[in-house]
Design an enzyme around this catalytic site. Structure first.
Site, PDB file in Angstrom:
ATOM      1  N   HIS A 192       0.850  -1.191   0.000  1.00  0.00           N
ATOM      2  CA  HIS A 192       0.000   0.000   0.000  1.00  0.00           C
ATOM      3  C   HIS A 192       0.889   1.247   0.000  1.00  0.00           C
ATOM      4  CE1 HIS A 192      -4.010   1.892   1.186  1.00  0.00           C
ATOM      5  NE2 HIS A 192      -3.157   2.911   1.161  1.00  0.00           N
TER       6      HIS A 192
ATOM      7  N   ASP B  82       1.692   9.399  -5.878  1.00  0.00           N
ATOM      8  CA  ASP B  82       1.692  10.862  -5.737  1.00  0.00           C
ATOM      9  C   ASP B  82       1.987  11.330  -4.324  1.00  0.00           C
ATOM     10  OD1 ASP B  82      -0.736   9.866  -4.864  1.00  0.00           O
ATOM     11  OD2 ASP B  82      -1.968  11.398  -5.838  1.00  0.00           O
TER      12      ASP B  82
ATOM     13  N   HIS C 173      -9.857   1.155  -0.172  1.00  0.00           N
ATOM     14  CA  HIS C 173      -9.666   1.990   1.016  1.00  0.00           C
ATOM     15  C   HIS C 173     -10.987   2.026   1.792  1.00  0.00           C
ATOM     16  CE1 HIS C 173      -6.076   3.610  -0.937  1.00  0.00           C
ATOM     17  NE2 HIS C 173      -5.807   4.308   0.156  1.00  0.00           N
TER      18      HIS C 173
ATOM     19  N   GLU D 261     -11.038   3.879   7.321  1.00  0.00           N
ATOM     20  CA  GLU D 261      -9.913   4.724   7.718  1.00  0.00           C
ATOM     21  C   GLU D 261     -10.361   5.889   8.599  1.00  0.00           C
ATOM     22  OE1 GLU D 261      -6.144   7.129   5.644  1.00  0.00           O
ATOM     23  OE2 GLU D 261      -7.792   6.408   4.396  1.00  0.00           O
TER      24      GLU D 261
ATOM     25  N   ASP E 244       1.953   3.885   3.081  1.00  0.00           N
ATOM     26  CA  ASP E 244       0.879   4.725   2.550  1.00  0.00           C
ATOM     27  C   ASP E 244       1.473   5.782   1.616  1.00  0.00           C
ATOM     28  OD1 ASP E 244      -1.718   5.468   2.083  1.00  0.00           O
ATOM     29  OD2 ASP E 244      -1.996   6.528   3.966  1.00  0.00           O
TER      30      ASP E 244
END
Length: 331
Positions: free
Chosen positions: A12, A16, A197, A200, A278
């Site tokens: 994961h 960007d 996702h 979270e 992440d």
């Protein structure tokens, strides 16, 4: 446990969110992109989020600058190569990088050109370093289902050639899965693997729906299954792997502190957890740091790490021969 020399797997990581600040400056100068920052220190500050960040929405603001310099084939190829290069230098042996192609069409690139450029950057790194990789295509949850269909259709020609899976990402609202049932169903029919996702930002039920409605095999984060019994149960019973990112979760306030992170409780209860960054730049982290944090907070030892590593290998979307090689590395 010598963390520096351990082989590592990352499942994961956002492209960007993982640009080198120096690269941002160099691409901006080369492509005539105006940045309101005078030097590398100001860029670093703008694209890195502190631990006392207040929310996921605040965290996501750090992605605005990187996106400005990710609008050409050359920049996308370079940035992908450098991410895999950085990972290889800390002994990451396999890495799945995700990105949302539609964010990179601002200067006229087609989705096909964008995906192709990212795959080329990954292949460049595979040719130079002892690392293997795959690409996950992201669909932004604030976009329409029609846009998700576009990503699925444009990406299918790259399945088996670097692209392995589909994802839904960006700010999380309750019930988002229902909007994307049809495009994700089509993706599965084409052969995409599915990671979503969910859970979270305080909505454990989203994890339940990601599994039931979208067929998610893995969940990005999934922290809030601890507050939703049904979600917890389905993750455990179906062996859904959680892609957990401790530093990011503290920054986005998914958890209040590292000690509050549920990763070790989940692990001890038999839930399949993996460790990930992440966003390497936005969270100012890498895999070595994430392992160190987990070891320091919860006392995980080499045997624990082996189990988490093997979880990562099994949950990866890699070919079977690569999985077998990755298993042998730690033996």
């Amino acid at each position: 446990m010598n963390i520096n020399i351990l082989p590592k797997i990352e499942l994961h990581c956002h492209l960007d969110g993982s640009l080198r600040p120096k690269t941002i400056i160099e691409i901006a100068e080369k492509e005539g992109i105006h940045l309101n920052y005078k030097n590398i220190d100001e860029i670093k500050e703008a694209v890195t989020v502190p631990l006392d960040c207040k929310s996921l929405d605040e965290y996501l603001k750090a992605f605005e600058i990187p996106n400005l310099v990710m609008q050409s084939k050359e920049s996308l190829r370079r940035i992908t190569f450098e991410l895999y290069e950085d990972a290889a230098e800390e002994n990451v042996k396999y890495m799945e990088v995700r990105f949302a192609p539609l964010l990179h069409t601002l200067k006229g690139l087609t989705v096909e050109e964008i995906i192709e450029s990212v795959i080329e950057g990954m292949k460049d790194a595979e040719g130079k370093y002892d690392i293997k990789g795959n690409i996950i295509l992201g669909c932004m949850r604030f976009m329409s289902a029609k846009k998700a269909f576009e990503v699925v259709e444009e990406g299918k020609k790259f399945l088996g050639k670097g692209v392995v899976a589909i994802d839904l990402c960006a700010s999380e609202v309750e019930g988002f899965c229902q909007k994307f049932v049809e495009p994700i169903k089509l993706a599965r029919e084409y052969g995409y693997r599915v990671t979503i996702h969910a859970g979270e930002t305080g909505i454990g039920k989203n994890v339940l729906e990601a599994v039931e409605l979208l067929g998610a095999e893995r969940i990005g984060h999934g922290v809030y299954i601890r507050n939703c019994e049904e979600a917890y149960k389905i993750v455990k019973e179906k062996n859904i792997t959680l892609e957990m990112c401790p530093t990011s979760n503290v920054q986005t306030k998914a958890v209040s502190s590292f000690s509050d992170h549920p990763i070790y409780d989940f692990y001890k209860d038999g839930i399949k957890v993996t460790l990930n960054t992440d966003n390497r730049t936005v969270s100012n982290t890498n895999m070595t740091k994430e392992i160190e944090i987990t070891a320091n907070e919860f006392g995980i030892d080499y045997e624990d790490y082996k189990k988490i590593y093997y979880n990562s290998v099994e949950a990866s979307f890699a070919e079977e021969d690569i999985k077998e090689r990755l298993k042998r590395i730690l033996k």
